[in-house]
Motif scaffolding. Sequence first.
Motif, mmCIF file in Angstrom:
data_model
loop_
_atom_site.group_PDB
_atom_site.id
_atom_site.type_symbol
_atom_site.label_atom_id
_atom_site.label_comp_id
_atom_site.label_asym_id
_atom_site.label_seq_id
_atom_site.Cartn_x
_atom_site.Cartn_y
_atom_site.Cartn_z
ATOM 1 N N GLY A 82 1.265 4.633 8.343
ATOM 2 C CA GLY A 82 0.286 4.793 6.973
ATOM 3 C C GLY A 82 -0.296 3.746 6.680
ATOM 4 O O GLY A 82 -0.126 2.378 7.326
ATOM 5 N N GLU A 83 -1.360 4.271 6.312
ATOM 6 C CA GLU A 83 -2.003 2.931 5.180
ATOM 7 C C GLU A 83 -1.602 2.100 4.688
ATOM 8 O O GLU A 83 -1.720 0.683 4.916
ATOM 9 N N ASN A 84 -0.818 2.250 3.476
ATOM 10 C CA ASN A 84 0.147 1.475 3.231
ATOM 11 C C ASN A 84 0.951 -0.049 3.491
ATOM 12 O O ASN A 84 0.590 -1.003 3.288
ATOM 13 N N ALA A 85 1.100 0.567 4.956
ATOM 14 C CA ALA A 85 2.001 -0.108 5.755
ATOM 15 C C ALA A 85 0.871 -0.128 7.299
ATOM 16 O O ALA A 85 1.599 -1.824 7.165
ATOM 17 N N GLY A 86 -0.113 -0.325 6.755
ATOM 18 C CA GLY A 86 -0.868 -1.300 7.842
ATOM 19 C C GLY A 86 -1.381 -1.055 8.707
ATOM 20 O O GLY A 86 -1.534 -1.615 9.985
ATOM 21 N N MET A 143 11.725 -16.182 13.214
ATOM 22 C CA MET A 143 11.608 -15.269 11.618
ATOM 23 C C MET A 143 11.887 -15.026 10.708
ATOM 24 O O MET A 143 13.065 -14.815 10.969
ATOM 25 N N GLY A 144 11.190 -15.142 9.641
ATOM 26 C CA GLY A 144 11.601 -15.391 8.648
ATOM 27 C C GLY A 144 11.720 -13.842 8.277
ATOM 28 O O GLY A 144 11.565 -12.523 8.941
ATOM 29 N N TRP A 145 12.023 -12.758 6.751
ATOM 30 C CA TRP A 145 12.099 -11.575 6.545
ATOM 31 C C TRP A 145 11.354 -11.193 5.287
ATOM 32 O O TRP A 145 11.914 -12.032 4.483
ATOM 33 N N GLY A 146 10.036 -10.745 5.167
ATOM 34 C CA GLY A 146 9.658 -10.273 3.896
ATOM 35 C C GLY A 146 8.384 -9.650 4.422
ATOM 36 O O GLY A 146 7.946 -9.226 5.414
ATOM 37 N N VAL A 147 8.381 -8.510 3.054
ATOM 38 C CA VAL A 147 6.997 -7.962 3.234
ATOM 39 C C VAL A 147 5.620 -8.604 2.343
ATOM 40 O O VAL A 147 5.973 -8.678 1.141
ATOM 41 N N GLU A 148 4.843 -9.026 3.034
ATOM 42 C CA GLU A 148 3.385 -9.842 2.285
ATOM 43 C C GLU A 148 2.749 -7.758 1.892
ATOM 44 O O GLU A 148 2.390 -7.509 2.677
ATOM 45 N N ALA A 149 2.441 -8.449 0.592
ATOM 46 C CA ALA A 149 2.197 -6.892 -0.472
ATOM 47 C C ALA A 149 0.510 -7.194 -0.376
ATOM 48 O O ALA A 149 0.077 -8.730 -0.762
ATOM 49 N N VAL A 150 -0.891 -6.546 0.395
ATOM 50 C CA VAL A 150 -1.580 -7.093 0.625
ATOM 51 C C VAL A 150 -2.533 -6.370 -0.905
ATOM 52 O O VAL A 150 -2.885 -7.554 -1.587
ATOM 53 N N ASN A 151 -1.868 -5.400 -1.570
ATOM 54 C CA ASN A 151 -2.453 -5.020 -2.496
ATOM 55 C C ASN A 151 -1.634 -4.359 -3.487
ATOM 56 O O ASN A 151 -0.422 -3.561 -2.773
ATOM 57 N N PRO A 152 -1.464 -4.307 -4.863
ATOM 58 C CA PRO A 152 -0.452 -3.365 -5.008
ATOM 59 C C PRO A 152 -0.739 -1.806 -5.199
ATOM 60 O O PRO A 152 -2.058 -1.555 -4.643
ATOM 61 N N VAL A 153 0.239 -0.949 -4.114
ATOM 62 C CA VAL A 153 0.310 0.486 -4.388
ATOM 63 C C VAL A 153 0.014 1.535 -5.393
ATOM 64 O O VAL A 153 0.532 0.767 -6.748
ATOM 65 N N GLU A 154 -0.970 2.399 -5.145
ATOM 66 C CA GLU A 154 -1.322 2.868 -7.036
ATOM 67 C C GLU A 154 -0.293 3.464 -7.258
ATOM 68 O O GLU A 154 0.149 4.209 -6.665
#
Length: 118
Positions: free
Chosen positions: A87-91, A107-118
């Motif tokens: 899906g779009e929010n997951a890229g 590798m580190g462990w994390g999720v880069e938030a590109v834009n806040p989810v509405e």
Amino acid sequence: MDCLFCKIANGEIPSTKVYEDEKVFCFKDIAPITPIHYLIIPKEHISGASAITAENSAVVAHIFEVAAKIAKDEGISDGFRIITNCGENAGQTVNHLHFHLLAGVKMGWGVEAVNPVE
Ligand code: AMP
Ligand code: ZN
């Protein structure tokens, strides 16, 4: 159907093949984010992880078997990561189910938030 990864799997569009059998195709990502960055896809068109059903899910188990085999062959069994963006929010940018196989770096462990989810 106008699908980039269907065309890669059937050879219409060139790729650097890593592995192929009757059900799956594995090739090098065109824009690698780790020293080893492969994509493993079912030959059957499935639009993404949210379209996995009881009827088509067997290929997903097979993809993980293939990933383990590739990891052994490449000597990366001690550290690799498998990711699927859905899906779009997951890229997800290509709407054909694909699993990123990443390795060759700590590798580190994390999720880069590109834009806040509405
Ligand atoms: P995602 O963003 O999770 O949908 O992943 C799509 C991936 O496909 C990205 O990592 C792209 O770099 C990769 N990609 C796009 N076009 C090609 C191509 N022609 N050959 C190989 N990899 C590609
Ligand atoms: Zn497709």
